[in-house]
Design a protein around this motif. Structure first.
Motif, mmCIF file in Angstrom:
data_model
loop_
_atom_site.group_PDB
_atom_site.id
_atom_site.type_symbol
_atom_site.label_atom_id
_atom_site.label_comp_id
_atom_site.label_asym_id
_atom_site.label_seq_id
_atom_site.Cartn_x
_atom_site.Cartn_y
_atom_site.Cartn_z
ATOM 1 N N VAL A 149 46.422 87.707 29.325
ATOM 2 C CA VAL A 149 46.702 88.785 28.384
ATOM 3 C C VAL A 149 48.137 89.285 28.444
ATOM 4 O O VAL A 149 48.583 90.005 27.552
ATOM 5 N N ALA A 150 48.871 88.905 29.468
ATOM 6 C CA ALA A 150 50.275 89.321 29.578
ATOM 7 C C ALA A 150 50.978 88.466 30.634
ATOM 8 O O ALA A 150 50.335 87.779 31.420
ATOM 9 N N THR A 209 58.404 88.472 21.097
ATOM 10 C CA THR A 209 57.378 89.255 21.771
ATOM 11 C C THR A 209 57.910 90.643 22.104
ATOM 12 O O THR A 209 59.097 90.915 21.952
ATOM 13 N N TRP A 263 49.330 97.742 24.667
ATOM 14 C CA TRP A 263 48.555 97.011 25.659
ATOM 15 C C TRP A 263 47.091 96.903 25.296
ATOM 16 O O TRP A 263 46.428 95.930 25.647
ATOM 17 N N SER A 268 43.345 91.257 21.415
ATOM 18 C CA SER A 268 43.720 90.034 20.702
ATOM 19 C C SER A 268 43.170 88.770 21.368
ATOM 20 O O SER A 268 43.012 87.744 20.724
ATOM 21 N N GLU A 269 42.893 88.851 22.650
ATOM 22 C CA GLU A 269 42.362 87.708 23.387
ATOM 23 C C GLU A 269 40.859 87.862 23.550
ATOM 24 O O GLU A 269 40.385 88.897 24.008
ATOM 25 N N ALA A 329 46.988 94.002 22.968
ATOM 26 C CA ALA A 329 47.095 92.754 23.734
ATOM 27 C C ALA A 329 45.743 92.373 24.309
ATOM 28 O O ALA A 329 45.350 91.202 24.289
ATOM 29 N N GLU A 330 45.009 93.349 24.825
ATOM 30 C CA GLU A 330 43.677 93.082 25.374
ATOM 31 C C GLU A 330 42.694 92.647 24.288
ATOM 32 O O GLU A 330 41.932 91.712 24.474
ATOM 33 N N ALA A 372 45.773 94.079 31.337
ATOM 34 C CA ALA A 372 47.141 94.364 30.913
ATOM 35 C C ALA A 372 47.380 95.864 30.862
ATOM 36 O O ALA A 372 48.465 96.345 31.189
#
Length: 129
Positions: free
Chosen positions: A84-85, A118, A70, A76-77, A73-74, A19
């Protein structure tokens, strides 16, 4: 006559994507991917007219940095095949001027951000022939 084209795709680790790398490319900026310890530099990329972070109305007062967004986001997974996005590619009519394209893109991104709770990273590129 304007023709509307839109498509969506996932940014997935299972496909070897990041992402942070995707956001760096779309926005034409330099971002550091803290998960992998890599820096992606697309600051010399031409054609990016604007790149803005669009928050849901409920978070309008927040100040979120693109790199922070970003990287979160990376992180969190956890799965190696995580999505991821999501990316929306929208071809805007070339008949619109720069300000009208920006308003239309921001309105679309704001609608998605509010509907799904989001954050959107809205990058607008120069029209091509």
């Amino acid at each position: 006559m304007a023709i509307f084209i839109a498509s969506t795709k996932s940014i997935s680790r299972g496909s070897g994507q990041s992402a942070v790398a995707s956001a760096s490319y779309r926005a034409g900026v330099e971002l550091e991917d803290k998960r992998y310890g890599k820096t992606y530099d697309y600051s010399k990329k031409h054609g990016v007219m604007s790149a803005d972070i669009i928050l849901p109305s409920a978070l309008a007062a927040a100040d979120i940095d693109r790199s922070e967004l970003w990287n979160k986001a990376e992180f969190s997974e956890k799965r190696k095949d995580a999505r991821v996005a999501r990316e929306w590619l929208v071809n805007l009519p070339y008949e619109l001027n720069e300000q009208e394209r920006k308003e239309l893109a921001h309105s679309f991104a704001q609608t998605l951000a509010d509907r799904y709770g989001t954050i959107a990273d809205c990058a607008i590129h120069q029209p091509t022939q």
